[in-house]
Enzyme design. Structure first.
Site, mmCIF file in Angstrom:
data_model
loop_
_atom_site.group_PDB
_atom_site.id
_atom_site.type_symbol
_atom_site.label_atom_id
_atom_site.label_comp_id
_atom_site.label_asym_id
_atom_site.label_seq_id
_atom_site.Cartn_x
_atom_site.Cartn_y
_atom_site.Cartn_z
ATOM 1 N N TYR A 440 -1.477 21.944 -22.063
ATOM 2 C CA TYR A 440 -2.596 22.018 -23.006
ATOM 3 C C TYR A 440 -3.895 22.448 -22.340
ATOM 4 O O TYR A 440 -3.994 22.544 -21.123
ATOM 5 C CB TYR A 440 -2.756 20.743 -23.813
ATOM 6 C CG TYR A 440 -3.014 19.423 -23.123
ATOM 7 C CD1 TYR A 440 -3.397 19.309 -21.801
ATOM 8 C CD2 TYR A 440 -2.887 18.239 -23.860
ATOM 9 C CE1 TYR A 440 -3.648 18.081 -21.231
ATOM 10 C CE2 TYR A 440 -3.127 17.008 -23.300
ATOM 11 C CZ TYR A 440 -3.510 16.929 -21.988
ATOM 12 O OH TYR A 440 -3.756 15.708 -21.427
ATOM 13 N N GLU A 441 -4.879 22.757 -23.190
ATOM 14 C CA GLU A 441 -6.167 23.344 -22.764
ATOM 15 C C GLU A 441 -5.975 24.676 -22.044
ATOM 16 O O GLU A 441 -6.718 25.014 -21.126
ATOM 17 C CB GLU A 441 -6.964 22.370 -21.887
ATOM 18 C CG GLU A 441 -7.227 21.030 -22.515
ATOM 19 C CD GLU A 441 -7.874 21.122 -23.882
ATOM 20 O OE1 GLU A 441 -8.505 22.152 -24.181
ATOM 21 O OE2 GLU A 441 -7.724 20.177 -24.663
ATOM 22 N N GLY A 442 -4.975 25.424 -22.490
ATOM 23 C CA GLY A 442 -4.654 26.691 -21.844
ATOM 24 C C GLY A 442 -3.599 26.463 -20.787
ATOM 25 O O GLY A 442 -3.853 25.793 -19.783
#
Length: 597
Positions: A440-442
């Site tokens: 997550y978050e890229g």
């Protein structure tokens, strides 16, 4: 069952002896962070994490969150009570602006407290930390009216925040998002759409939840250029700050996940919900990037936090578990078995974890100090240099720290052997929890592409050139120090690899972009190794000076020197392999037709 002890001593060594926080006393908030104050705050944070959060970690994993028919969500037993203690202690506003009720202490201090929280209870930490990102995004972009409404309760912790980007059909490619925003006569908007994978989207911690939502105003340009950012509260605030009617935003379901069971990961439905524009129309992605960058650094800290607690418990197990006999020991029929920690391969895994944890913690502190310079310095040159550094290192900290956090959780599990695979021992939870931080978050692949494709060439490569000059300057200063050669020699060789890799990409990525994509992950890890190697060299110099000055704690500093040598001897040589892979280019990687896979 696992236990946790916050690494206060190591943190204070970095803050006081390696990076000398007193040098930053010209920045707001630093003069209030004296060595005694730092020790007191870290001691209280450690007590909360060790005594309140860590015992709830296993409970959260077993119980998970429950969604009710009305869309409300109940968190695991003890989670809300722990949050109440957290709020009463003033922790949510530790680094927030005093104008909005915060304590105004350095971001550096809140960053190291984050590590303790994530080690003690990863899933619980997600509820509180996302609020800091929401606070930062609003403070940087929202109108004065919105700031006055939302920032004080976020700083107090009575309201919490979320980040709503992902939709069922779009994750990384946000240009595809469909959530719409219809302008209203009163200046508000009606937000309609569905967001998925929303951490802490609904829960029982706070009286209000502040959702930051990316949406497209009707008639906006296609792609990312037409995205705007909106604040959409669960309950609509009245003018006096009290809570009014319930907004038409709801949790449609909870995700069944591999790990972080104690955190409510929600599908959020927006049915003409009332929201307000944050910043300018069609400039939502740059505004949200303030929160995303905060979140990416926080996710990197998650990797370190998981690695630290996995390491601590693997050490305990290796000291206590009796298996086999030490190599070279005379064999006797009645000989008692030795503890696992005598075996070289077990030592290898423990030293890998220890060397990473301490090097990564140093890089975290150094990066957090740059964040304080960016936000608080009145010198534009210092702010520019700090911004360059943060742009370069944010993908490294997110990507490298979380890759290593997962790998180290697996190594800790390996030390436990079969017992590490059994849920009762608790170590397998860290493996499951750590895995999400790489996604997550890229995803970490996206972090690597961002580093090579955007951050490396930005401003003519200014950030990388500044970093290279800083390390070279240090190496030149240490060139005549004999005791530093075990650290400076490997660092210099690794720096040569980094320079060669940078030059190769500059020469080959423009004419063939696939070369950048093929080498991006290796480059991210290469830069991570050099950065942590630089940190280890700085720490070694301090420890050598302390020992020469008749240190009161020679054992601590001798352990630092040995661990630093291990990093240089066993970890730094990997830079050559990264360089070789980068230099091989993309031809072979891209040669097979899709049908051949």
């Amino acid at each position: 069952m696992p236990a946790y002890h916050a690494p206060i001593k190591d943190t204070l060594f970095l803050l006081n002896d390696v990076f000398h926080m007193e040098r930053y006393d010209n920045l707001p908030g630093f003069s209030d962070a004296s060595p005694d104050t730092l020790e007191a705050i870290l001691g209280e944070a450690a007590r909360f994490c060790e005594q309140t959060l860590q015992p709830l970690n296993r409970i959260g994993d077993i119980e998970g969150c429950r969604r009710h028919e009305d869309g409300s969500v109940t968190t695991p037993q003890g989670f809300k009570q722990a949050y109440d203690i957290f709020v009463q202690g003033g922790w949510p506003g530790l680094s927030s602006d005093p104008d909005y009720g915060g304590q105004g202490l350095p971001v550096t201090l809140s960053s190291v407290v984050q590590e303790y929280i994530y080690s003690a209870n990863f899933a619980w930490g997600l509820y509180s930390i996302l609020s800091q990102g929401a606070y930062a995004a609003l403070k940087a972009n929202a109108s004065d009216d919105l700031c006055r409404t939302y920032l004080p309760p976020l700083a107090a912790g009575t309201w919490t925040g979320t980040m709503n980007l992902t939709e069922p059909h779009c994750g990384t490619d946000l240009g595809l998002l469909k959530t719409s925003a219809q302008p209203q006569a009163d200046g508000s908007y009606r937000i309609t759409g569905q967001k998925i994978f929303i951490s802490s989207g609904e829960h029982d911690f706070s009286e209000n939840i502040v959702h930051l939502v990316l949406a497209r105003i009707e008639g906006a340009p296609p792609g990312t250029k037409g995205i705007s950012l909106f604040v959409v509260p669960k309950f609509i605030p009245r003018k006096d700050g009290s809570l009014g009617e319930r907004n038409s935003v709801s949790c449609g379901s909870l995700e069944e996940k591999m790990g972080i069971h104690g955190n409510a990961t929600c599908t959020m439905n927006y049915d003409a919900a009332t929201g307000w524009l944050v910043g300018e129309e069609h400039r939502g992605l740059p505004a949200m990037f303030v929160m995303m960058n905060e979140a990416r650094l926080s996710v990197g800290i998650q990797g370190l936090g998981i690695s630290e607690i996995a390491y601590q418990n693997a050490v305990t197990y290796a000291r206590e578990r009796l298996q086999g006999q030490a190599m070279g020991k005379p064999k006797q029929a009645d000989a008692k078995p030795d503890p696992l920690i005598v075996h070289p391969d077990v030592r290898r895994m423990l030293m890998n974890m220890k060397a990473f944890n301490e090097g990564a913690r140093a890089l975290l502190v150094w990066t957090a100090l740059k964040a304080d310079e960016l936000h608080k310095s009145d010198d534009s040159t210092i702010r520019q240099a700090a911004d360059d550094y943060l742009g370069l290192m944010t993908p490294v900290i997110k990507g490298v720290f979380t890759d290593a956090g997962f790998a180290n959780a697996v190594q800790a599990q390996q030390i436990y052997g079969g017992h590490g695979y059994i849920a009762e021992m608790g170590i397998e939870q860290y493996v499951r929890d750590a895995r999400i931080a790489m996604i997550y978050e890229g995803t970490n692949g996206i972090q690597a592409l961002d580093l090579v494709g955007r951050k490396l060439p930005k401003d003519g490569g200014r950030a990388m050139q500044t970093f290279l000059r800083e390390v070279k300057k240090f190496l030149a200063e240490m060139s005549g120090v004999e005791d530093m050669k075990p650290y400076t020699g490997p660092l210099e060789a690794a720096l040569d690899d980094l320079q060669a890799a940078t030059m190769w990409l500059m020469q080959n990525a423009i004419k063939k972009p696939e070369n950048a994509g093929a080498g991006s992950t290796d480059f991210m890890h290469l830069l991570g190794l050099v950065s942590m190697g630089y940190m280890w060299a700085l720490m070694a110099k301090v420890s050598l000076d302390k020992i020469a000055g008749d240190s009161q704690d020679p054992d601590f500093h001798n352990a630092k020197l040995v661990t630093g040598r291990y990093f240089m001897e066993r970890c730094m040589p990997e830079t050559a392999a990264h360089l070789a892979r980068i230099s091989s280019g993309a031809d072979t990687m891209m040669a097979l037709p899709a049908e051949a896979f």
